[in-house]
Scaffold this active site. Structure first.
Site, PDB file in Angstrom:
ATOM      1  N   HIS A   1       0.832  -1.211   0.000  1.00 21.98           N
ATOM      2  CA  HIS A   1       0.000   0.000   0.000  1.00 21.98           C
ATOM      3  C   HIS A   1       0.861   1.253   0.000  1.00 21.98           C
ATOM      4  O   HIS A   1       1.911   1.298   0.639  1.00 21.98           O
ATOM      5  CB  HIS A   1      -1.004   0.003   1.166  1.00 21.98           C
ATOM      6  CG  HIS A   1      -0.403  -0.012   2.539  1.00 21.98           C
ATOM      7  ND1 HIS A   1      -0.155   1.140   3.235  1.00 21.98           N
ATOM      8  CD2 HIS A   1      -0.025  -1.027   3.352  1.00 21.98           C
ATOM      9  CE1 HIS A   1       0.347   0.831   4.428  1.00 21.98           C
ATOM     10  NE2 HIS A   1       0.444  -0.481   4.521  1.00 21.98           N
TER      11      HIS A   1
ATOM     12  N   ASP B   1      -0.529   4.343   0.720  1.00 22.73           N
ATOM     13  CA  ASP B   1      -1.058   5.348   1.647  1.00 22.73           C
ATOM     14  C   ASP B   1      -0.383   5.197   2.997  1.00 22.73           C
ATOM     15  O   ASP B   1       0.256   4.169   3.282  1.00 22.73           O
ATOM     16  CB  ASP B   1      -2.580   5.214   1.809  1.00 22.73           C
ATOM     17  CG  ASP B   1      -2.996   3.876   2.418  1.00 22.73           C
ATOM     18  OD1 ASP B   1      -2.411   2.836   2.052  1.00 22.73           O
ATOM     19  OD2 ASP B   1      -3.898   3.864   3.287  1.00 22.73           O
TER      20      ASP B   1
ATOM     21  N   HIS C   1     -22.911  25.588  26.924  1.00 26.94           N
ATOM     22  CA  HIS C   1     -22.154  26.157  28.047  1.00 26.94           C
ATOM     23  C   HIS C   1     -22.422  25.288  29.278  1.00 26.94           C
ATOM     24  O   HIS C   1     -23.576  25.102  29.674  1.00 26.94           O
ATOM     25  CB  HIS C   1     -22.630  27.594  28.281  1.00 26.94           C
ATOM     26  CG  HIS C   1     -21.760  28.366  29.225  1.00 26.94           C
ATOM     27  ND1 HIS C   1     -21.566  27.991  30.531  1.00 26.94           N
ATOM     28  CD2 HIS C   1     -21.026  29.495  29.035  1.00 26.94           C
ATOM     29  CE1 HIS C   1     -20.754  28.855  31.118  1.00 26.94           C
ATOM     30  NE2 HIS C   1     -20.404  29.790  30.221  1.00 26.94           N
TER      31      HIS C   1
ATOM     32  N   ASP D   1       6.159   1.512   6.673  1.00 31.95           N
ATOM     33  CA  ASP D   1       4.755   1.111   6.461  1.00 31.95           C
ATOM     34  C   ASP D   1       4.099   2.035   5.465  1.00 31.95           C
ATOM     35  O   ASP D   1       3.499   3.015   5.831  1.00 31.95           O
ATOM     36  CB  ASP D   1       4.023   1.139   7.818  1.00 31.95           C
ATOM     37  CG  ASP D   1       2.598   0.614   7.736  1.00 31.95           C
ATOM     38  OD1 ASP D   1       2.249  -0.011   6.724  1.00 31.95           O
ATOM     39  OD2 ASP D   1       1.829   0.835   8.693  1.00 31.95           O
TER      40      ASP D   1
ATOM     41  N   THR E   1     -15.062  25.046  28.914  1.00 28.81           N
ATOM     42  CA  THR E   1     -16.222  24.595  29.693  1.00 28.81           C
ATOM     43  C   THR E   1     -17.397  24.329  28.764  1.00 28.81           C
ATOM     44  O   THR E   1     -18.358  25.085  28.705  1.00 28.81           O
ATOM     45  CB  THR E   1     -16.604  25.645  30.746  1.00 28.81           C
ATOM     46  OG1 THR E   1     -16.682  26.920  30.090  1.00 28.81           O
ATOM     47  CG2 THR E   1     -15.592  25.705  31.862  1.00 28.81           C
TER      48      THR E   1
ATOM     49  N   ASP F   1       4.543  -6.237   4.077  1.00 26.88           N
ATOM     50  CA  ASP F   1       3.885  -5.159   4.831  1.00 26.88           C
ATOM     51  C   ASP F   1       3.808  -5.550   6.301  1.00 26.88           C
ATOM     52  O   ASP F   1       2.781  -5.389   6.951  1.00 26.88           O
ATOM     53  CB  ASP F   1       2.492  -4.896   4.249  1.00 26.88           C
ATOM     54  CG  ASP F   1       1.798  -3.716   4.912  1.00 26.88           C
ATOM     55  OD1 ASP F   1       2.498  -2.836   5.460  1.00 26.88           O
ATOM     56  OD2 ASP F   1       0.557  -3.671   4.883  1.00 26.88           O
TER      57      ASP F   1
ATOM     58  N   ARG G   1      -9.715  -6.874  17.385  1.00 32.93           N
ATOM     59  CA  ARG G   1      -8.878  -7.725  16.533  1.00 32.93           C
ATOM     60  C   ARG G   1      -9.403  -9.145  16.680  1.00 32.93           C
ATOM     61  O   ARG G   1      -9.523  -9.658  17.795  1.00 32.93           O
ATOM     62  CB  ARG G   1      -7.417  -7.659  16.970  1.00 32.93           C
ATOM     63  CG  ARG G   1      -6.804  -6.284  16.848  1.00 32.93           C
ATOM     64  CD  ARG G   1      -6.495  -5.892  15.417  1.00 32.93           C
ATOM     65  NE  ARG G   1      -6.143  -4.482  15.350  1.00 32.93           N
ATOM     66  CZ  ARG G   1      -5.590  -3.897  14.288  1.00 32.93           C
ATOM     67  NH1 ARG G   1      -5.314  -4.604  13.196  1.00 32.93           N
ATOM     68  NH2 ARG G   1      -5.323  -2.614  14.290  1.00 32.93           N
TER      69      ARG G   1
ATOM     70  N   SER H   1      -3.378  -6.282  11.014  1.00 33.33           N
ATOM     71  CA  SER H   1      -4.317  -6.749   9.992  1.00 33.33           C
ATOM     72  C   SER H   1      -3.982  -6.152   8.633  1.00 33.33           C
ATOM     73  O   SER H   1      -3.589  -4.990   8.538  1.00 33.33           O
ATOM     74  CB  SER H   1      -5.748  -6.330  10.360  1.00 33.33           C
ATOM     75  OG  SER H   1      -6.015  -6.623  11.718  1.00 33.33           O
TER      76      SER H   1
ATOM     77  N   GLU I   1      -5.290   1.296   2.271  1.00 32.88           N
ATOM     78  CA  GLU I   1      -5.135   0.202   3.238  1.00 32.88           C
ATOM     79  C   GLU I   1      -5.377   0.669   4.659  1.00 32.88           C
ATOM     80  O   GLU I   1      -6.064   0.006   5.440  1.00 32.88           O
ATOM     81  CB  GLU I   1      -3.736  -0.411   3.112  1.00 32.88           C
ATOM     82  CG  GLU I   1      -3.590  -1.766   3.800  1.00 32.88           C
ATOM     83  CD  GLU I   1      -3.171  -1.689   5.257  1.00 32.88           C
ATOM     84  OE1 GLU I   1      -3.263  -2.712   5.944  1.00 32.88           O
ATOM     85  OE2 GLU I   1      -2.782  -0.607   5.734  1.00 32.88           O
ATOM     86  N   GLU I   2      -4.824   1.822   5.006  1.00 32.32           N
ATOM     87  CA  GLU I   2      -4.920   2.293   6.390  1.00 32.32           C
ATOM     88  C   GLU I   2      -6.351   2.718   6.751  1.00 32.32           C
ATOM     89  O   GLU I   2      -6.631   3.084   7.885  1.00 32.32           O
ATOM     90  CB  GLU I   2      -3.940   3.455   6.644  1.00 32.32           C
ATOM     91  CG  GLU I   2      -2.482   3.136   6.367  1.00 32.32           C
ATOM     92  CD  GLU I   2      -1.839   2.201   7.390  1.00 32.32           C
ATOM     93  OE1 GLU I   2      -2.561   1.664   8.249  1.00 32.32           O
ATOM     94  OE2 GLU I   2      -0.623   2.003   7.309  1.00 32.32           O
TER      95      GLU I   2
HETATM   96  N1  BES Z   1       1.335  -2.983   7.975  1.00 31.36           N
HETATM   97  C1  BES Z   1       0.155  -2.978   8.780  1.00 31.36           C
HETATM   98  C2  BES Z   1      -0.304  -4.371   9.159  1.00 31.36           C
HETATM   99  C3  BES Z   1       0.558  -5.067  10.179  1.00 31.36           C
HETATM  100  C4  BES Z   1       0.700  -4.515  11.443  1.00 31.36           C
HETATM  101  C5  BES Z   1       1.180  -6.251   9.888  1.00 31.36           C
HETATM  102  C6  BES Z   1       1.476  -5.145  12.390  1.00 31.36           C
HETATM  103  C7  BES Z   1       1.960  -6.874  10.830  1.00 31.36           C
HETATM  104  C8  BES Z   1       2.110  -6.312  12.079  1.00 31.36           C
HETATM  105  C9  BES Z   1      -0.960  -2.268   8.025  1.00 31.36           C
HETATM  106  O1  BES Z   1      -0.527  -1.141   7.319  1.00 31.36           O
HETATM  107  C10 BES Z   1      -1.980  -1.758   8.996  1.00 31.36           C
HETATM  108  O2  BES Z   1      -1.664  -0.889   9.764  1.00 31.36           O
HETATM  109  N2  BES Z   1      -3.194  -2.282   8.916  1.00 31.36           N
HETATM  110  C11 BES Z   1      -4.290  -1.770   9.661  1.00 31.36           C
HETATM  111  C12 BES Z   1      -5.527  -2.340   9.034  1.00 31.36           C
HETATM  112  C13 BES Z   1      -6.811  -1.794   9.572  1.00 31.36           C
HETATM  113  C14 BES Z   1      -7.010  -0.361   9.126  1.00 31.36           C
HETATM  114  C15 BES Z   1      -7.942  -2.647   9.093  1.00 31.36           C
HETATM  115  C16 BES Z   1      -4.159  -2.225  11.099  1.00 31.36           C
HETATM  116  O3  BES Z   1      -3.670  -3.329  11.381  1.00 31.36           O
HETATM  117  O4  BES Z   1      -4.541  -1.437  11.968  1.00 31.36           O
HETATM  118 MN    MN Z   2       1.128  -1.536   6.255  1.00 25.43          MN
HETATM  119 MN    MN Z   3      -0.270   0.515   8.758  1.00 22.50          MN
END
Ligand code: BES
Ligand code: MN
Ligand code: MN
Length: 476
Positions: free
Chosen positions: A98, A100, A228, A132, A330, A195, A343, A417, A166-167
């Protein structure tokens, strides 16, 4: 084995400054997918990749994905699809990554400008997206270039799929992969995703499992506008008060999820699995180092790895609409949206988990007897993935790792993920491998994200070597 590799490796070393420049150009594009105002930068990043790929002689397509579902007048960034080589006598490897990145601002606490790659004396290369996932994505391009300049035949046909959302949960990509499984990706023999990260800082790994991620919003509203607190405090029921209680009911201090119907779905630990954790190169010390503190739930490695790889977790991420600036405003916020995610792990089911969350949140809220209104919904969901590492794809990656790093890799699962991993597996029917470049202290998503120069350069060698061993590996 793979005799042409030495020439390739020497070329990678020779080109290392050029490869770092390429990473610097990529990091300079703030391709933050979650920020609508940055969408032109995300698109620009996709175009940068496409142009670099074309220069290397790949055929490239930019595939539009339509509008973003939660922002109907915003175009999703295009998917960059590319092919390098189409020799019927070679294997074809499909790689995904990815382009992004997560948001970053200097004021978050960065020591350097987040969108300026800053290379320290010690070889640490700081910048958002360095590890990343811009470093690994460029790794594939760099591998192509080093083959060309070294005059080494590229050992496989390479299909590439690089996305820009992806993010944000990989919006729209599942449909494309499902459609192209028997189309653009039809001749893929295996899939490789770079990744992920090493578990520590010294020992490489190959990864065969990821957790899924269900991301939720819980919205509580009452008053028509922010109020307020002196005038209305004590006379209006406050959405924030209700939300804090709802969020506080989800998980305890030691991470135990309080929502009924979650742990019941988790696959039991097998006796094979029991013995798996002790051999993994992972220490509580490196965990403390990456965490920047000693505030861990568990004191031992096995429980920690199990909690990260094979048990679900629930994290509370933030509250939209709440007062969060410094100072002492406030205000009574009129509408607040709490964000949390679960997760997920084998054998949890997305819909069953959603139902369990919705019904628990509604029940907790009902007990508050509040006159405010509540909405709870999933923003995005993605299933867990666990593959078999007994496959030529993993064997080839194991040999490449040994060749480049001089050690056999650990076989690991991960807690993070990548929503489309399972989609690739199902749509192509092929083995999927996660082959990491960066290490545990890189700080993906955090301030001062970095990629070590060593991991980048040796990582480029690793990706290339993997393709050579893939070409040699006998069928299972
Ligand atoms: N590169 C990560 C995924 C990852 C994190 C692999 C830790 C191995 C170890 C990826 O860019 C990521 O951050 N994915 C998100 C996906 C979410 C938005 C569904 C994540 O894991 O938070
Ligand atoms: Mn990633
Ligand atoms: Mn990531």
């Amino acid at each position: 084995m793979a005799p042409q590799l030495d020439g390739y490796f020497a070329e990678v070393d020779k080109l290392s400054n050029h490869f770092i420049d390429r990473l610097a150009k990529a990091v300079a594009i703030p391709s933050i997918s979650s920020d609508a105002s940055r969408r032109p930068d995300v698109v620009r990043m996709g175009e940068f990749l496409a142009a670099e790929l074309k220069n290397l002689g790949a055929s490239v397509e930019m595939r539009p994905l339509g509008k973003q579902p939660d922002k109907p007048d915003l175009d999703l960034p295009p998917v960059v699809l590319a092919r390098y080589g189409s020799d019927k006598n070679k294997r074809t490897i499909l790689v995904y990554g990815h382009y992004d990145v997560q948001p970053a601002e200097k004021s978050d606490g960065w020591s350097t400008e987040p969108f300026t790659l800053t290379v320290g004396e010690d070889g640490r290369m700081f910048g958002r997206g360095s590890t990343d996932d811009k470093g690994p994505v460029l790794g594939w391009l760099n591998a192509i270039e080093a083959h060309q300049k070294a005059g080494v035949d590229f050992p496989v046909n390479l299909l590439m799929c690089f996305e820009g959302m992806e993010e944000y949960g990989s919006e729209g990509l599942d449909e494309l992969i499902e459609k192209e499984g028997k189309g653009y990706f039809a001749d893929a023999d295996a899939v490789c995703i770079s990744d992920n990260y090493w578990l520590g800082t010294e020992k490489p790994c190959l990864t065969y499992g990821l957790r899924g991620c269900n991301y939720y919003s819980v919205e509580i509203s009452g008053p028509g506008a922010d109020l307020h607190s002196g005038v209305f405090g004590g006379t209006a029921q406050e959405p924030m008060t209700d939300l804090v209680r709802v969020l506080g009911s989800l998980v305890d201090t030691n991470g135990k999820i309080q929502v009924p119907g979650i742990y019941e779905q988790v696959a039991p630990v097998t006796s094979d699995e029991e013995g798996l954790y002790d051999g993994i190169a992972f220490t509580m010390e490196t965990l403390h180092e990456s965490l920047g503190s000693k505030t861990t739930v568990f004191e031992d490695k096995k429980s920690t790895l199990m909690a990260r790889w094979r048990y679900p977790s629930l994290s509370v991420h933030g509250v939209e609409g709440a007062f969060s600036a410094p100072g002492a405003k406030t205000v009574i916020p009129a509408k607040v949206i709490g964000k949390f995610s679960i997760r997920t792990v084998p054998d949890m089911d997305i819909d069953k988990t959603n139902e369990a969350v919705y019904s628990y949140v509604k029940q907790v809220f009902a007990k508050l007897n509040s006159k405010n209104s509540l909405k709870v919904y999933a923003q995005h969901t993605g299933k867990w993935w666990v593959a078999s590492p007994n496959h030529w794809n993993f064997r080839a990656a194991g040999k490449a790792t040994e060749r480049v790093w001089g050690v056999k890799p650990d076989f690991t699962r991960e807690g993070g993920s990548i929503p489309v991993t399972l989609t690739f597996e199902q749509a192509t029917g092929k083995n999927v491998l996660l082959l990491p470049m960066g290490s545990s202290t890189d700080g993906a998503h955090s301030i001062n994200e970095k990629l070590d120069k060593r991991n980048y350069i040796e990582g480029i060698k690793l990706l290339g070597a993997y393709l050579h061993y893939v070409a040699e590996e006998p069928q299972n």
